[in-house]
Scaffold this motif. Sequence first.
Motif, PDB file in Angstrom:
ATOM      1  N   HIS A  65      10.006 -24.128 -16.850  1.00  0.00           N
ATOM      2  CA  HIS A  65       8.555 -24.293 -16.942  1.00  0.00           C
ATOM      3  C   HIS A  65       7.877 -23.566 -15.793  1.00  0.00           C
ATOM      4  O   HIS A  65       8.396 -23.490 -14.689  1.00  0.00           O
ATOM      5  N   LEU A  66       6.739 -22.986 -16.127  1.00  0.00           N
ATOM      6  CA  LEU A  66       5.959 -22.212 -15.175  1.00  0.00           C
ATOM      7  C   LEU A  66       4.554 -22.777 -15.090  1.00  0.00           C
ATOM      8  O   LEU A  66       3.913 -23.019 -16.116  1.00  0.00           O
ATOM      9  N   LEU A  68       0.930 -21.754 -14.224  1.00  0.00           N
ATOM     10  CA  LEU A  68       0.242 -20.471 -14.206  1.00  0.00           C
ATOM     11  C   LEU A  68      -1.261 -20.679 -14.008  1.00  0.00           C
ATOM     12  O   LEU A  68      -1.801 -21.742 -14.322  1.00  0.00           O
ATOM     13  N   GLU A  69      -1.908 -19.631 -13.541  1.00  0.00           N
ATOM     14  CA  GLU A  69      -3.328 -19.717 -13.222  1.00  0.00           C
ATOM     15  C   GLU A  69      -4.198 -19.976 -14.451  1.00  0.00           C
ATOM     16  O   GLU A  69      -5.175 -20.716 -14.387  1.00  0.00           O
ATOM     17  N   ASN A  70      -3.825 -19.359 -15.579  1.00  0.00           N
ATOM     18  CA  ASN A  70      -4.679 -19.511 -16.762  1.00  0.00           C
ATOM     19  C   ASN A  70      -3.911 -19.236 -18.054  1.00  0.00           C
ATOM     20  O   ASN A  70      -2.768 -18.780 -18.034  1.00  0.00           O
ATOM     21  N   LEU A  71      -4.580 -19.498 -19.156  1.00  0.00           N
ATOM     22  CA  LEU A  71      -3.992 -19.336 -20.482  1.00  0.00           C
ATOM     23  C   LEU A  71      -3.641 -17.887 -20.782  1.00  0.00           C
ATOM     24  O   LEU A  71      -2.613 -17.611 -21.409  1.00  0.00           O
ATOM     25  N   SER A  72      -4.435 -16.946 -20.331  1.00  0.00           N
ATOM     26  CA  SER A  72      -4.172 -15.538 -20.596  1.00  0.00           C
ATOM     27  C   SER A  72      -2.802 -15.122 -20.056  1.00  0.00           C
ATOM     28  O   SER A  72      -2.031 -14.445 -20.736  1.00  0.00           O
ATOM     29  N   ILE A  73      -2.476 -15.544 -18.852  1.00  0.00           N
ATOM     30  CA  ILE A  73      -1.173 -15.238 -18.258  1.00  0.00           C
ATOM     31  C   ILE A  73      -0.061 -15.913 -19.057  1.00  0.00           C
ATOM     32  O   ILE A  73       0.971 -15.310 -19.344  1.00  0.00           O
ATOM     33  N   ALA A  74      -0.285 -17.173 -19.427  1.00  0.00           N
ATOM     34  CA  ALA A  74       0.714 -17.910 -20.216  1.00  0.00           C
ATOM     35  C   ALA A  74       0.986 -17.220 -21.542  1.00  0.00           C
ATOM     36  O   ALA A  74       2.141 -17.086 -21.962  1.00  0.00           O
ATOM     37  N   VAL A  98       2.842 -24.447 -24.612  1.00  0.00           N
ATOM     38  CA  VAL A  98       1.856 -24.120 -23.584  1.00  0.00           C
ATOM     39  C   VAL A  98       0.809 -25.222 -23.584  1.00  0.00           C
ATOM     40  O   VAL A  98       0.324 -25.631 -24.644  1.00  0.00           O
ATOM     41  N   SER A  99       0.491 -25.700 -22.398  1.00  0.00           N
ATOM     42  CA  SER A  99      -0.614 -26.637 -22.239  1.00  0.00           C
ATOM     43  C   SER A  99      -1.512 -26.104 -21.138  1.00  0.00           C
ATOM     44  O   SER A  99      -1.062 -25.387 -20.241  1.00  0.00           O
ATOM     45  N   ALA A 107      -2.540 -23.442 -16.642  1.00  0.00           N
ATOM     46  CA  ALA A 107      -1.627 -23.474 -17.794  1.00  0.00           C
ATOM     47  C   ALA A 107      -0.198 -23.763 -17.345  1.00  0.00           C
ATOM     48  O   ALA A 107       0.207 -23.413 -16.245  1.00  0.00           O
ATOM     49  N   VAL A 108       0.538 -24.413 -18.226  1.00  0.00           N
ATOM     50  CA  VAL A 108       1.969 -24.632 -18.034  1.00  0.00           C
ATOM     51  C   VAL A 108       2.662 -24.123 -19.299  1.00  0.00           C
ATOM     52  O   VAL A 108       2.295 -24.508 -20.406  1.00  0.00           O
TER      53      VAL A 108
END
Length: 142
Positions: A65-66, A68-74, A98-99, A107-108
């Motif tokens: 699991h990562l 992340l700063e935002n949904l776009s990166i995820a 993704v959440s 985002a995760v």
Amino acid sequence: MKTNEAMTTLLLKTKPSGGSNNDEYTHFVEWDGCILISSFARDLPSSFDKTTYSDRTDCETSINHLHLENLSIALGIIDVWEKTLRRNFSGREFNIVVSCELDGTEAVARFYRLRPDEVAWMNEENDLENYEHEAILLLKVH
């Protein structure tokens, strides 16, 4: 792909960022029946045991699991994950989840293998609308 209403709304206005900038998170290794992000699979014991994780699904969801700063990166990362899992582990099924916050931040992203003898961390039968305070995406990879 299955999403809750919040994620559906976010996806209409969010484009994936390039996953190539996150190369260290897109290479996988197989360890005692688990598929793990290589850079997170260091210092593992020689074989799986139930002292740290209840089962292999728990192991994968914890390690893979990562934050992340935002949904776009995820979205950029899960695009690479999906392609890599299909190519390198064909014949196996995975869930990518993704959440994120309702505004698309924090985002995760995580993935795990589906196993008939273990309970899925999240499955299609979950009512994703029950996640009222976050946007949720579930992507099945076969």
